[in-house]
Design a protein around this motif. Structure first.
Motif, PDB file in Angstrom:
ATOM      1  N   HIS A 106      40.207  27.024  31.905  1.00  0.00           N
ATOM      2  CA  HIS A 106      41.296  27.582  31.538  1.00  0.00           C
ATOM      3  C   HIS A 106      41.059  29.074  31.181  1.00  0.00           C
ATOM      4  O   HIS A 106      41.302  29.466  30.158  1.00  0.00           O
ATOM      5  N   PRO A 107      40.763  29.942  32.304  1.00  0.00           N
ATOM      6  CA  PRO A 107      40.427  31.205  31.722  1.00  0.00           C
ATOM      7  C   PRO A 107      41.623  31.957  31.211  1.00  0.00           C
ATOM      8  O   PRO A 107      41.308  33.008  30.529  1.00  0.00           O
ATOM      9  N   GLU A 108      42.829  31.620  31.647  1.00  0.00           N
ATOM     10  CA  GLU A 108      44.081  32.398  31.351  1.00  0.00           C
ATOM     11  C   GLU A 108      44.087  32.596  29.657  1.00  0.00           C
ATOM     12  O   GLU A 108      44.732  33.393  29.134  1.00  0.00           O
ATOM     13  N   GLU A 109      43.449  31.377  29.092  1.00  0.00           N
ATOM     14  CA  GLU A 109      43.462  31.263  27.580  1.00  0.00           C
ATOM     15  C   GLU A 109      42.408  32.427  27.116  1.00  0.00           C
ATOM     16  O   GLU A 109      42.823  32.629  25.833  1.00  0.00           O
ATOM     17  N   PHE A 110      41.570  32.862  27.864  1.00  0.00           N
ATOM     18  CA  PHE A 110      40.421  33.556  27.319  1.00  0.00           C
ATOM     19  C   PHE A 110      40.734  35.223  27.748  1.00  0.00           C
ATOM     20  O   PHE A 110      40.402  36.108  26.993  1.00  0.00           O
ATOM     21  N   MET A 111      41.197  35.328  28.750  1.00  0.00           N
ATOM     22  CA  MET A 111      41.670  36.643  29.252  1.00  0.00           C
ATOM     23  C   MET A 111      42.277  37.599  28.613  1.00  0.00           C
ATOM     24  O   MET A 111      42.007  38.811  28.467  1.00  0.00           O
ATOM     25  N   PRO A 112      43.340  37.347  27.784  1.00  0.00           N
ATOM     26  CA  PRO A 112      44.121  38.314  27.037  1.00  0.00           C
ATOM     27  C   PRO A 112      43.255  38.886  25.938  1.00  0.00           C
ATOM     28  O   PRO A 112      43.974  40.277  25.603  1.00  0.00           O
ATOM     29  N   PHE A 113      42.239  38.776  25.613  1.00  0.00           N
ATOM     30  CA  PHE A 113      41.365  39.309  24.570  1.00  0.00           C
ATOM     31  C   PHE A 113      40.577  40.544  25.251  1.00  0.00           C
ATOM     32  O   PHE A 113      39.960  41.402  24.520  1.00  0.00           O
ATOM     33  N   PHE A 114      40.566  40.528  26.543  1.00  0.00           N
ATOM     34  CA  PHE A 114      39.897  41.814  27.122  1.00  0.00           C
ATOM     35  C   PHE A 114      40.768  43.044  27.553  1.00  0.00           C
ATOM     36  O   PHE A 114      41.997  42.884  27.333  1.00  0.00           O
ATOM     37  N   ASP A 115      40.083  43.867  27.946  1.00  0.00           N
ATOM     38  CA  ASP A 115      40.907  45.231  28.418  1.00  0.00           C
ATOM     39  C   ASP A 115      41.220  45.501  29.970  1.00  0.00           C
ATOM     40  O   ASP A 115      42.099  45.739  30.431  1.00  0.00           O
ATOM     41  N   VAL A 116      39.916  45.082  30.753  1.00  0.00           N
ATOM     42  CA  VAL A 116      40.261  45.690  32.162  1.00  0.00           C
ATOM     43  C   VAL A 116      39.563  44.440  32.843  1.00  0.00           C
ATOM     44  O   VAL A 116      38.498  43.934  32.615  1.00  0.00           O
ATOM     45  N   PHE A 117      40.194  44.149  34.050  1.00  0.00           N
ATOM     46  CA  PHE A 117      39.922  43.291  34.862  1.00  0.00           C
ATOM     47  C   PHE A 117      39.510  44.040  36.171  1.00  0.00           C
ATOM     48  O   PHE A 117      40.151  44.691  36.655  1.00  0.00           O
ATOM     49  N   VAL A 118      38.094  43.713  36.838  1.00  0.00           N
ATOM     50  CA  VAL A 118      37.639  44.453  37.871  1.00  0.00           C
ATOM     51  C   VAL A 118      37.226  43.319  38.715  1.00  0.00           C
ATOM     52  O   VAL A 118      36.388  42.342  38.319  1.00  0.00           O
ATOM     53  N   LEU A 119      37.286  43.494  40.064  1.00  0.00           N
ATOM     54  CA  LEU A 119      36.770  42.607  41.100  1.00  0.00           C
ATOM     55  C   LEU A 119      36.592  43.427  42.245  1.00  0.00           C
ATOM     56  O   LEU A 119      37.743  43.781  42.962  1.00  0.00           O
ATOM     57  N   PRO A 120      35.423  43.628  42.854  1.00  0.00           N
ATOM     58  CA  PRO A 120      35.294  44.588  43.918  1.00  0.00           C
ATOM     59  C   PRO A 120      34.935  43.861  45.168  1.00  0.00           C
ATOM     60  O   PRO A 120      33.970  43.948  45.980  1.00  0.00           O
ATOM     61  N   SER A 121      35.907  42.743  45.251  1.00  0.00           N
ATOM     62  CA  SER A 121      35.943  42.038  46.882  1.00  0.00           C
ATOM     63  C   SER A 121      35.744  42.698  47.981  1.00  0.00           C
ATOM     64  O   SER A 121      36.281  43.740  48.188  1.00  0.00           O
ATOM     65  N   ARG A 122      35.015  42.137  48.582  1.00  0.00           N
ATOM     66  CA  ARG A 122      34.580  42.703  50.266  1.00  0.00           C
ATOM     67  C   ARG A 122      35.850  42.248  51.045  1.00  0.00           C
ATOM     68  O   ARG A 122      36.187  42.786  52.322  1.00  0.00           O
ATOM     69  N   ALA A 123      36.646  41.333  50.798  1.00  0.00           N
ATOM     70  CA  ALA A 123      37.801  40.862  51.432  1.00  0.00           C
ATOM     71  C   ALA A 123      38.381  39.775  50.584  1.00  0.00           C
ATOM     72  O   ALA A 123      37.962  39.188  49.721  1.00  0.00           O
ATOM     73  N   GLU A 124      39.905  39.836  50.838  1.00  0.00           N
ATOM     74  CA  GLU A 124      40.738  39.058  49.814  1.00  0.00           C
ATOM     75  C   GLU A 124      42.054  38.847  50.285  1.00  0.00           C
ATOM     76  O   GLU A 124      42.853  39.832  50.547  1.00  0.00           O
ATOM     77  N   ALA A 125      42.278  37.426  50.806  1.00  0.00           N
ATOM     78  CA  ALA A 125      43.874  37.214  51.578  1.00  0.00           C
ATOM     79  C   ALA A 125      44.874  37.759  50.408  1.00  0.00           C
ATOM     80  O   ALA A 125      45.811  38.218  51.077  1.00  0.00           O
ATOM     81  N   PHE A 126      44.604  37.466  49.259  1.00  0.00           N
ATOM     82  CA  PHE A 126      45.670  37.661  48.288  1.00  0.00           C
ATOM     83  C   PHE A 126      45.173  38.051  47.091  1.00  0.00           C
ATOM     84  O   PHE A 126      45.340  39.444  46.647  1.00  0.00           O
ATOM     85  N   GLY A 127      44.305  37.158  46.410  1.00  0.00           N
ATOM     86  CA  GLY A 127      43.674  37.709  44.964  1.00  0.00           C
ATOM     87  C   GLY A 127      44.395  37.316  43.881  1.00  0.00           C
ATOM     88  O   GLY A 127      44.947  38.150  43.326  1.00  0.00           O
ATOM     89  N   ASN A 128      44.727  36.042  43.886  1.00  0.00           N
ATOM     90  CA  ASN A 128      45.512  35.468  42.693  1.00  0.00           C
ATOM     91  C   ASN A 128      45.260  36.027  41.280  1.00  0.00           C
ATOM     92  O   ASN A 128      46.033  36.376  40.616  1.00  0.00           O
ATOM     93  N   VAL A 129      43.666  36.138  41.326  1.00  0.00           N
ATOM     94  CA  VAL A 129      43.447  36.499  39.824  1.00  0.00           C
ATOM     95  C   VAL A 129      43.657  37.823  39.478  1.00  0.00           C
ATOM     96  O   VAL A 129      44.021  38.088  38.108  1.00  0.00           O
ATOM     97  N   PHE A 130      44.224  38.729  40.219  1.00  0.00           N
ATOM     98  CA  PHE A 130      44.554  39.934  39.960  1.00  0.00           C
ATOM     99  C   PHE A 130      46.008  39.865  39.251  1.00  0.00           C
ATOM    100  O   PHE A 130      46.275  40.340  38.223  1.00  0.00           O
TER     101      PHE A 130
END
Length: 377
Positions: A264-288
């Protein structure tokens, strides 16, 4: 109304489908609908026998190619498992994988089958270096889009970018419906916080398609510029050892934490500042969208569904694919300027909350299911 959500991977498997479909089920059940989830366990391999044919192309021209032969066996396995386990009748079947859609339509020809294409297996294989462009594997896998168009009652996908991609392989691209993914806000608990050192986080399967090699090189450039940061990598995959070695070679291993898979990463994520993901392709990218709902500033590549989610300079930053220098420049902007980072994160939250609401998805699906059931009667 009784609906079957036909998945491929079990719902607890990490990924975009798993982060939405169980919550869709929960909402519909709460409304009094019947809705079940169906998938094939990993242990079911090599059980199916007989033949599986397509109406729009002859798969035998690709026989003997390992990936194609394996795909055909998976179709037979899914058919075997479905015959064994699915005993009820349904008003509508909503499939979330080509294998599920094609098997369900074969076994339940009189039941409306809707299909959402969430990603591209062939693009993943190409980007991960497992097949060659134009080779038999890509030809076979892209032929499946035309077969899906022919077989299912409604073909859908998750972004305009991926609709454009699919358009090259179907006869009537204008009929493809785009329903962007949605997320239950209650899962996310954003919180105001101050980190003395900016905390960067990424979350994905550790494969070449996600571009984490580029992210590590960008981090090395940040360190060369003497900019403070910590990078947290959530996820696992075949590249983990290679990425750890690259981090050591680049001199940033001590600035990175590799966590592995997290339930359950959504419980962990709020403690951070920047989300970064340099995908080479992504149909949607839910994680953004998930990161935006946690009040994180977004940095991603200008591809596919990512560029539909991020308005550059408004709710995040976009960079070209495979450009470590541009990624380092973007990260520098959000690392050195907390006010800018705050503005991006709040704008990202507002867009995700309004655009990627689970309530909107439920309304759209409800109309589709009712309409499909009425046509099927």
């Amino acid at each position: 109304m009784n609906v079957l959500q036909a998945l491929f991977f079990p719902p607890e498997q990490p990924g975009g489908v798993s982060s939405m479909v169980p919550y869709v089920q929960e909402r519909f059940v709460r409304m009094g609908w019947g809705m079940e989830l169906f998938s094939i366990p990993k242990r079911v391999r090599g059980k199916g026998a007989g033949s599986f044919e397509f109406a729009t192309f002859d798969w035998r021209r690709y026989a003997g190619v390992p990936i194609v032969d394996r795909y055909m066996q998976i179709l037979k396995d899914y058919e075997w498992w479905t015959k064994l386990r699915v005993k009820g009748s349904y008003d509508v079947i909503h499939a979330h994988h080509p294998v599920a859609a094609l098997v369900m339509k074969k076994l339940f020809p009189d039941t409306p089958v809707l299909m959402t294409v969430h990603s591209s297996f062939e693009k993943e294989l190409l980007l991960n270096g497992r097949i060659e462009e134009g080779g038999p594997e890509e030809q076979f896998l892209t032929s499946l889009y035309g077969e899906l168009e022919h077989q299912v009652d409604r073909l859908m996908t998750v972004s305009e970018a991926f609709k454009t991609y699919m358009s090259a392989y179907v006869k009537h691209p204008e009929r493809i419906l785009v329903i962007r993914n949605g997320f239950d806000e209650k899962r996310f608990k954003p919180m105001a916080h101050e980190n003395e050192v900016p905390q960067l986080i990424t979350m994905c399967r550790l494969v070449p398609a996600k571009g984490l090699d580029i992210l590590l090189r960008a981090c090395a450039e940040l360190k060369r510029r003497e900019l403070p940061f910590m990078l947290h990598i959530i996820g696992d995959g075949p590249m983990r050892e290679e990425l750890e070695e690259l981090a050591k070679t680049l001199g940033v291993y001590d600035d990175i934490v590799f966590y592995g898979y997290m339930l359950h990463p959504e419980e962990f994520m709020p403690f951070f500042d920047v989300f970064v993901l340099p995908s080479r392709a992504e149909a949607f990218g839910n994680v953004f969208a998930e990161a935006a709902l946690c009040w994180l500033a977004l940095v991603g590549t200008d591809v596919g569904g990512i560029s539909e989610q991020i308005d550059h300079g408004v709710n995040g930053l976009l960079v070209p694919v495979n450009d470590a220098g541009a990624l380092a420049d973007a990260l520098e902007q959000v690392v050195v300027d907390p006010s800018f980072r705050y503005e991006l994160s709040r704008a990202a939250y507002e867009k995700a909350k309004s655009t990627y609401s689970l309530n909107r998805v439920i309304r759209q699906l409800k109309r589709l299911y009712v309409g499909a059931a009425e046509l099927g009667d």
